[in-house]
Design a protein around this motif. Structure first.
Motif, PDB file in Angstrom:
ATOM      1  N   GLN A  27       0.858  -1.180   0.000  1.00 22.70           N
ATOM      2  CA  GLN A  27       0.000   0.000   0.000  1.00 22.70           C
ATOM      3  C   GLN A  27       0.899   1.237   0.000  1.00 22.70           C
ATOM      4  OE1 GLN A  27      -3.180  -1.010  -0.335  1.00 22.70           O
ATOM      5  NE2 GLN A  27      -2.337  -3.068  -0.041  1.00 22.70           N
ATOM      6  N   GLN A  28       0.612   2.173  -0.919  1.00 23.37           N
ATOM      7  CA  GLN A  28       1.499   3.320  -1.072  1.00 23.37           C
ATOM      8  C   GLN A  28       0.711   4.622  -1.201  1.00 23.37           C
ATOM      9  OE1 GLN A  28       4.524   2.871  -4.080  1.00 23.37           O
ATOM     10  NE2 GLN A  28       5.133   0.832  -3.363  1.00 23.37           N
ATOM     11  N   LEU A  29       1.449   5.728  -1.064  1.00 20.44           N
ATOM     12  CA  LEU A  29       0.927   7.074  -1.292  1.00 20.44           C
ATOM     13  C   LEU A  29       1.922   7.817  -2.165  1.00 20.44           C
ATOM     14  CD1 LEU A  29      -0.985   9.510  -0.746  1.00 20.44           C
ATOM     15  CD2 LEU A  29       0.423   9.978   1.288  1.00 20.44           C
ATOM     16  N   TRP A  30       1.446   8.385  -3.279  1.00 15.87           N
ATOM     17  CA  TRP A  30       2.270   9.186  -4.171  1.00 15.87           C
ATOM     18  C   TRP A  30       1.713  10.611  -4.182  1.00 15.87           C
ATOM     19  CZ3 TRP A  30       3.271   5.922  -9.249  1.00 15.87           C
ATOM     20  CH2 TRP A  30       3.821   4.686  -8.887  1.00 15.87           C
ATOM     21  N   VAL A  31       2.559  11.573  -3.856  1.00 17.47           N
ATOM     22  CA  VAL A  31       2.152  12.979  -3.817  1.00 17.47           C
ATOM     23  C   VAL A  31       3.076  13.764  -4.742  1.00 17.47           C
ATOM     24  CG1 VAL A  31       1.803  15.016  -2.385  1.00 17.47           C
ATOM     25  CG2 VAL A  31       1.370  12.738  -1.443  1.00 17.47           C
ATOM     26  N   SER A  51       6.863  12.593  -4.484  1.00 16.67           N
ATOM     27  CA  SER A  51       7.327  11.868  -3.289  1.00 16.67           C
ATOM     28  C   SER A  51       6.490  10.610  -3.135  1.00 16.67           C
ATOM     29  CB  SER A  51       7.191  12.741  -2.044  1.00 16.67           C
ATOM     30  OG  SER A  51       8.001  13.893  -2.155  1.00 16.67           O
ATOM     31  N   ARG A  52       7.171   9.478  -2.874  1.00 15.21           N
ATOM     32  CA  ARG A  52       6.478   8.199  -2.774  1.00 15.21           C
ATOM     33  C   ARG A  52       6.727   7.570  -1.408  1.00 15.21           C
ATOM     34  NH1 ARG A  52       8.494   7.793  -8.470  1.00 15.21           N
ATOM     35  NH2 ARG A  52       6.659   8.144  -9.781  1.00 15.21           N
ATOM     36  N   PHE A  53       5.632   7.077  -0.807  1.00 15.48           N
ATOM     37  CA  PHE A  53       5.673   6.482   0.525  1.00 15.48           C
ATOM     38  C   PHE A  53       5.102   5.071   0.446  1.00 15.48           C
ATOM     39  CE2 PHE A  53       5.209  11.034   0.780  1.00 15.48           C
ATOM     40  CZ  PHE A  53       6.074  11.429   1.788  1.00 15.48           C
ATOM     41  N   SER A  54       5.642   4.172   1.264  1.00 17.39           N
ATOM     42  CA  SER A  54       5.283   2.756   1.177  1.00 17.39           C
ATOM     43  C   SER A  54       5.121   2.143   2.564  1.00 17.39           C
ATOM     44  CB  SER A  54       6.380   2.006   0.403  1.00 17.39           C
ATOM     45  OG  SER A  54       6.352   0.624   0.661  1.00 17.39           O
ATOM     46  N   ASP A  55       4.107   1.274   2.712  1.00 17.30           N
ATOM     47  CA  ASP A  55       3.969   0.497   3.948  1.00 17.30           C
ATOM     48  C   ASP A  55       5.129  -0.479   4.110  1.00 17.30           C
ATOM     49  OD1 ASP A  55       1.688   1.725   4.809  1.00 17.30           O
ATOM     50  OD2 ASP A  55       0.322   0.107   4.253  1.00 17.30           O
ATOM     51  N   ASP A  56       5.428  -1.235   3.027  1.00 18.43           N
ATOM     52  CA  ASP A  56       6.470  -2.253   3.104  1.00 18.43           C
ATOM     53  C   ASP A  56       7.847  -1.655   3.357  1.00 18.43           C
ATOM     54  OD1 ASP A  56       4.604  -4.192   2.726  1.00 18.43           O
ATOM     55  OD2 ASP A  56       5.219  -4.742   0.691  1.00 18.43           O
ATOM     56  N   ARG A  57       8.065  -0.418   2.892  1.00 17.72           N
ATOM     57  CA  ARG A  57       9.371   0.211   3.042  1.00 17.72           C
ATOM     58  C   ARG A  57       9.406   1.203   4.209  1.00 17.72           C
ATOM     59  NH1 ARG A  57      11.158   1.241  -3.296  1.00 17.72           N
ATOM     60  NH2 ARG A  57       9.956  -0.481  -4.170  1.00 17.72           N
ATOM     61  N   ASP A  58       8.366   1.155   5.029  1.00 17.83           N
ATOM     62  CA  ASP A  58       8.326   1.945   6.272  1.00 17.83           C
ATOM     63  C   ASP A  58       8.448   3.440   6.035  1.00 17.83           C
ATOM     64  OD1 ASP A  58       8.083  -0.371   7.895  1.00 17.83           O
ATOM     65  OD2 ASP A  58      10.240  -0.693   7.751  1.00 17.83           O
ATOM     66  N   SER A 214       5.139  -8.235  -8.140  1.00  8.70           N
ATOM     67  CA  SER A 214       4.756  -7.268  -7.117  1.00  8.70           C
ATOM     68  C   SER A 214       3.570  -6.446  -7.584  1.00  8.70           C
ATOM     69  CB  SER A 214       5.928  -6.337  -6.789  1.00  8.70           C
ATOM     70  OG  SER A 214       6.278  -5.558  -7.925  1.00  8.70           O
ATOM     71  N   ASN A 215       2.734  -6.029  -6.625  1.00  6.63           N
ATOM     72  CA  ASN A 215       1.619  -5.133  -6.894  1.00  6.63           C
ATOM     73  C   ASN A 215       1.648  -3.996  -5.881  1.00  6.63           C
ATOM     74  OD1 ASN A 215      -0.051  -6.201  -9.134  1.00  6.63           O
ATOM     75  ND2 ASN A 215      -0.167  -8.018  -7.833  1.00  6.63           N
ATOM     76  N   ASP A 216       1.826  -2.780  -6.382  1.00  9.58           N
ATOM     77  CA  ASP A 216       1.770  -1.597  -5.539  1.00  9.58           C
ATOM     78  C   ASP A 216       0.424  -0.913  -5.776  1.00  9.58           C
ATOM     79  OD1 ASP A 216       4.405  -2.082  -4.761  1.00  9.58           O
ATOM     80  OD2 ASP A 216       5.201  -0.916  -6.434  1.00  9.58           O
ATOM     81  N   HIS A 217      -0.300  -0.678  -4.690  1.00  9.46           N
ATOM     82  CA  HIS A 217      -1.602  -0.008  -4.750  1.00  9.46           C
ATOM     83  C   HIS A 217      -1.416   1.375  -4.141  1.00  9.46           C
ATOM     84  CE1 HIS A 217      -3.370  -3.945  -5.709  1.00  9.46           C
ATOM     85  NE2 HIS A 217      -2.614  -4.428  -4.742  1.00  9.46           N
ATOM     86  N   ALA A 218      -1.409   2.399  -4.993  1.00  9.87           N
ATOM     87  CA  ALA A 218      -1.036   3.746  -4.537  1.00  9.87           C
ATOM     88  C   ALA A 218      -2.194   4.713  -4.675  1.00  9.87           C
ATOM     89  CB  ALA A 218       0.163   4.251  -5.320  1.00  9.87           C
ATOM     90  N   ALA A 219      -2.457   5.434  -3.587  1.00 10.05           N
ATOM     91  CA  ALA A 219      -3.309   6.629  -3.680  1.00 10.05           C
ATOM     92  C   ALA A 219      -2.450   7.722  -4.288  1.00 10.05           C
ATOM     93  CB  ALA A 219      -3.800   7.029  -2.307  1.00 10.05           C
TER      94      ALA A 219
END
Length: 227
Positions: A27-31, A51-58, A214-219
């Motif tokens: 699960q990710q967030l891209w802003v 900027s990209r943020f990831s659950d798996d990558r803390d 891999s599957n990244d699900h990003a807002a």
């Protein structure tokens, strides 16, 4: 050919929704934000930051900064060249710096499909990582369909697809061929004159030979400003 273009919006949604069982999910967030300046009738300058943020990558794992200058060669066609400054992070801590050369051709609103417009882009990149030998090359073909919610309206549905095709292997680019694809479904709307907001869902599927895909699900949230 026209039937292919007509089916593109449905294809993008179907691929975006697909998530193979044998894959790892994140699960990710891209802003992001993009400012485009009209320098003259022909010349453009664009600055983009994502900027990209990831659950798996803390947390924060990438800040991509793209600086490009474009020249309009025809009414709907612009040629761009630029540089990408791309620091990578591990749980918010800097890990490695990537530099990219970037060249692309954009074709805006080249095909009308019903009430919407199809645009396309072909991007070529050279990639280098500090402390790692080798130059990586890749192609990134991209298509986007924009469908206004009402005739003449500025608020619209956006569907897009982008493939990452690696042209060689290096110590950090390890797949030759299609390495990943991105599929977006979003809504774009004006916030003010020359300011647009795009909010949506980005599905990024990565192909990893010898391991689960891999599957990244990003807002995805992006602000666009034109001067």
């Amino acid at each position: 050919m026209r039937s292919l273009f007509t089916s593109l919006p449905l294809l993008v949604v179907a691929v975006a929704a697909a998530s193979p069982a044998c894959a790892s999910d994140d699960q990710q967030l891209w802003v992001g934000g993009t400012a485009t300046v009209k320098l003259s009738d022909k010349w453009r300058f664009s600055q983009e930051v994502i900027s990209r943020f990831s659950d798996d990558r803390d947390g924060l794992y990438e800040v991509e900064m793209n600086s490009m200058i474009g020249y309009k060669v025809a009414d709907k066609v612009t040629v761009w060249v630029g540089y990408t400054h791309d620091p990578n992070y591990d749980a918010g801590h800097f890990s490695v710096m990537e530099h990219r050369g970037r060249q692309q051709v954009t074709m805006d609103n080249i095909v009308k499909i019903g009430p919407g417009q199809l645009s396309a882009r072909l991007r070529f990149e050279e990639r280098w990582r500090e402390g790692v030998d080798g130059t990586a090359y890749r192609l990134r073909p991209y298509v986007k369909y924009v469908l206004p919610f009402r005739p003449g309206g500025k608020t619209a549905l956006v569907l897009s697809h982008e493939s990452f095709i690696d042209l060689n292997k290096t110590n950090f680019q390890r797949v030759q061929g299609e390495e990943r694809m991105r599929n977006l479904i979003a809504i774009t709307t004006p916030l003010a004159k020359n300011v647009n907001l795009e909010v949506g869902y980005m599905h990024q599927h990565g192909f990893r030979p010898g391991a689960d895909d891999s599957n990244d699900h990003a807002a995805s949230v992006a602000l666009g400003v034109n001067f």
